[in-house]
Design a protein around this motif. Structure first.
Motif, mmCIF file in Angstrom:
data_model
loop_
_atom_site.group_PDB
_atom_site.id
_atom_site.type_symbol
_atom_site.label_atom_id
_atom_site.label_comp_id
_atom_site.label_asym_id
_atom_site.label_seq_id
_atom_site.Cartn_x
_atom_site.Cartn_y
_atom_site.Cartn_z
ATOM 1 N N HIS A 85 -8.764 -3.305 -0.909
ATOM 2 C CA HIS A 85 -7.998 -3.459 0.350
ATOM 3 C C HIS A 85 -6.860 -2.424 0.402
ATOM 4 O O HIS A 85 -6.701 -1.712 1.404
ATOM 5 C CB HIS A 85 -7.424 -4.886 0.394
ATOM 6 N N GLU A 86 -6.100 -2.335 -0.675
ATOM 7 C CA GLU A 86 -4.964 -1.386 -0.676
ATOM 8 C C GLU A 86 -5.474 0.045 -0.559
ATOM 9 O O GLU A 86 -4.835 0.885 0.081
ATOM 10 C CB GLU A 86 -4.117 -1.559 -1.941
ATOM 11 N N HIS A 134 -6.094 1.121 3.002
ATOM 12 C CA HIS A 134 -4.867 1.490 3.724
ATOM 13 C C HIS A 134 -4.513 2.969 3.540
ATOM 14 O O HIS A 134 -3.792 3.529 4.365
ATOM 15 C CB HIS A 134 -3.687 0.666 3.218
ATOM 16 N N TYR A 165 -5.031 -10.993 9.535
ATOM 17 C CA TYR A 165 -5.928 -10.491 8.493
ATOM 18 C C TYR A 165 -7.376 -10.918 8.772
ATOM 19 O O TYR A 165 -8.224 -10.101 9.114
ATOM 20 C CB TYR A 165 -5.506 -11.022 7.114
ATOM 21 N N ALA A 176 -8.223 -3.156 6.769
ATOM 22 C CA ALA A 176 -8.262 -3.172 5.304
ATOM 23 C C ALA A 176 -9.016 -4.402 4.802
ATOM 24 O O ALA A 176 -9.758 -4.341 3.817
ATOM 25 C CB ALA A 176 -6.842 -3.134 4.748
ATOM 26 N N GLU A 214 -4.093 -4.428 9.040
ATOM 27 C CA GLU A 214 -4.522 -5.413 8.042
ATOM 28 C C GLU A 214 -5.971 -5.847 8.239
ATOM 29 O O GLU A 214 -6.696 -6.036 7.268
ATOM 30 C CB GLU A 214 -3.592 -6.632 8.071
ATOM 31 N N GLU A 267 0.795 -1.228 0.000
ATOM 32 C CA GLU A 267 0.000 0.000 0.000
ATOM 33 C C GLU A 267 0.826 1.276 0.000
ATOM 34 O O GLU A 267 0.488 2.223 0.705
ATOM 35 C CB GLU A 267 -0.941 -0.025 1.215
#
Ligand code: ZN
Length: 455
Positions: free
Chosen positions: A288-289, A292, A374, A314, A311, A257
């Motif tokens: 997800h990225e 971040h 995660y 995200a 994590e 990220e």
């Protein structure tokens, strides 16, 4: 080489305040090594500290205008003494290109012998390509100058400009942790776009060009829809200017990220027909990225023990926000794929608490990039959202981002913000209940208030 411990990091963060980096790279001196000149501006309140650098050869060090003996370098640490209130350190080094995906990676594409570079700084890889105070809570602004072959393009965490053939400048970034710094350079194929005032870019190696071109609409559409949803949820616009997504070769993870310039494993550029599930998975990684950028990049953990929060957040947001795209099955994937990943990690002897008590050093923290940090963590956050109510959770997240933007915060501070939000909400509901039991009114909670209390 010793890994940085939390104690090392705490002492150094108390001793120095880093303002700026100017990084100069010469990528034209051969296939094995490159030259890096790191100029660091920082203030200090102690007499001594150390900077991290892991060179092939340390060429010259100048500290506040005085030469420092290069033989002082010890196992990746260069001691600095006689610190002043304001300091300038210049470290010139010959550095080695890496071939393990960490540091400044150099890959030769077997398809056409073209050379591609990208920087990967997480978790303790930044000193493999520039000198720095390598810990998450010493943020600073970065400017880069890059000399490279004339047919290359350069990308980074800020807007890149070709100032003359083979010379590029990357404009000053927002304050970044060292582990977010990247430099992408090579004859990459680049595709430009724009959404809501945010310049967008996609890039990959030339041999994958036709495949990326085929998928560009899908990738840009997912990115645009996720930006809209994050802006709606967070009430805080994406703060890092341009948003590039670069698909790079020989990448160790799924994606990284880096603010403004996310790197992805280029296996995500599909080269043949793929299933709808594979497209959904790729969309979630994109989303997800992006999560971040707010939680992780704008506000960063103080130390790696809060990696799980970064994590998990995200992961949770990716499964939630991907539902605004045309791709489907996100919560099903969470229930039947991701949570199983967490359950399996939990059955191993290497299992650990979601929020670990033991504080590991920067290298051992890599062990915690697993299904617990995660997926299990995301399941815990999902429960927390249900417990608090979505409104309280999002208010808390937004207050957290406002309070710590471009800085650092730990789990305790995040929980305190959520607790405060919950308390305020409860007080509002209590006041509303009291107002409802005034004479002549039915004292029972209205359906609307019962709904609030159940949230
Ligand atoms: Zn992540």
């Amino acid at each position: 080489m010793p890994a940085l411990t939390v104690e090392d990091a705490r002492i150094r963060a108390a001793a120095v305040d880093v303002h700026s980096y100017h990084l100069g790279f010469d990528l034209t001196v051969g296939a094995e090594t490159f030259l890096a000149v790191s100029t660091i501006g920082f203030s200090a309140s102690a007499d001594s500290t150390f900077v991290d650098v892991k060179p092939d050869e340390l060429l010259k060090v100048t500290f506040n205008g005085e030469l420092v003996g290069v033989d002082a370098l010890d196992d990746g640490r260069l001691p600095l003494s006689g610190l002043r209130a304001e300091n300038e350190l210049v470290v010139e080094a010959r550095m080695q290109y890496s071939h393990d995906g960490e540091g400044l990676q150099r890959t030769v594409d077997a398809a056409d012998d073209r050379v591609y570079l990208y920087g990967m700084s997480s978790l303790e890889s930044a000193p493999r390509y520039f000198a720095c105070f390598d810990q998450p809570d010493l943020k600073a602004q970065y400017q880069l100058s890059v000399k490279c072959p004339e047919d290359w393009i350069v990308l980074g965490n800020g807007p890149a400009t070709r100032v003359k053939p083979g010379e590029w400048e990357i404009a000053e970034t927002k304050p970044l942790s060292t582990y977010f710094v990247t430099l992408v350079a090579g004859p990459y194929h680049q595709i430009s776009g724009e959404h809501d005032g945010i310049p967008l870019g996609l890039a990959c190696r030339q041999s994958l060009k036709e495949h990326l071109e085929r998928d560009k609409d899908d990738l840009f559409t997912v990115t645009a829809q996720a930006f809209d949803e994050y802006h709606r949820l967070f009430g805080y616009r994406y703060p890092f200017g341009e948003y590039h997504q670069v698909f790079v070769p020989d990448f160790n993870l799924g994606a990284m990220e880096n603010p403004g310039c996310v790197t992805f494993a280029d296996s995500m550029v599909f080269r043949s027909q793929v299933t709808a599930a594979e497209r959904s998975t790729r969309a979630r990684i994109v989303v997800h990225e992006m999560a971040h950028m707010w939680f992780g990049d704008a506000v960063t953990m103080k130390w790696w023990n809060d990696l799980w929060l970064n994590e998990s957040f995200a992961e949770y947001m990716a499964h939630r926000v991907s539902n605004v795209t045309e791709h489907v099955g996100h919560w099903t994937d969470f229930a039947f794929v991701r949570k199983w990943w967490g359950l399996q990690a939990d059955q191993r002897s290497s299992t650990h608490a979601v929020a670990p008590d033991a504080v590991k050093d920067a290298r051992e923290s890599l062990d915690d990039f697993d299904g617990i940090s995660y997926a299990k963590g995301a399941a815990v956050l999902k429960q927390l959202v249900t417990y608090l109510g979505d409104e309280v959770f999002l208010e808390g997240v937004n207050a957290h981002i406002d309070a710590h933007e471009f800085g650092n915060a730990d789990l305790r501070e995040f929980i305190d913000t959520l607790t405060e939000g919950r308390r305020r909400r409860s007080a509002e509901l209590d006041r509303a209940m009291v107002a409802d039991v005034r004479p002549g009114h039915d004292p029972r909670p209205s359906q609307q208030h019962r709904d609030h209390l159940a949230a």
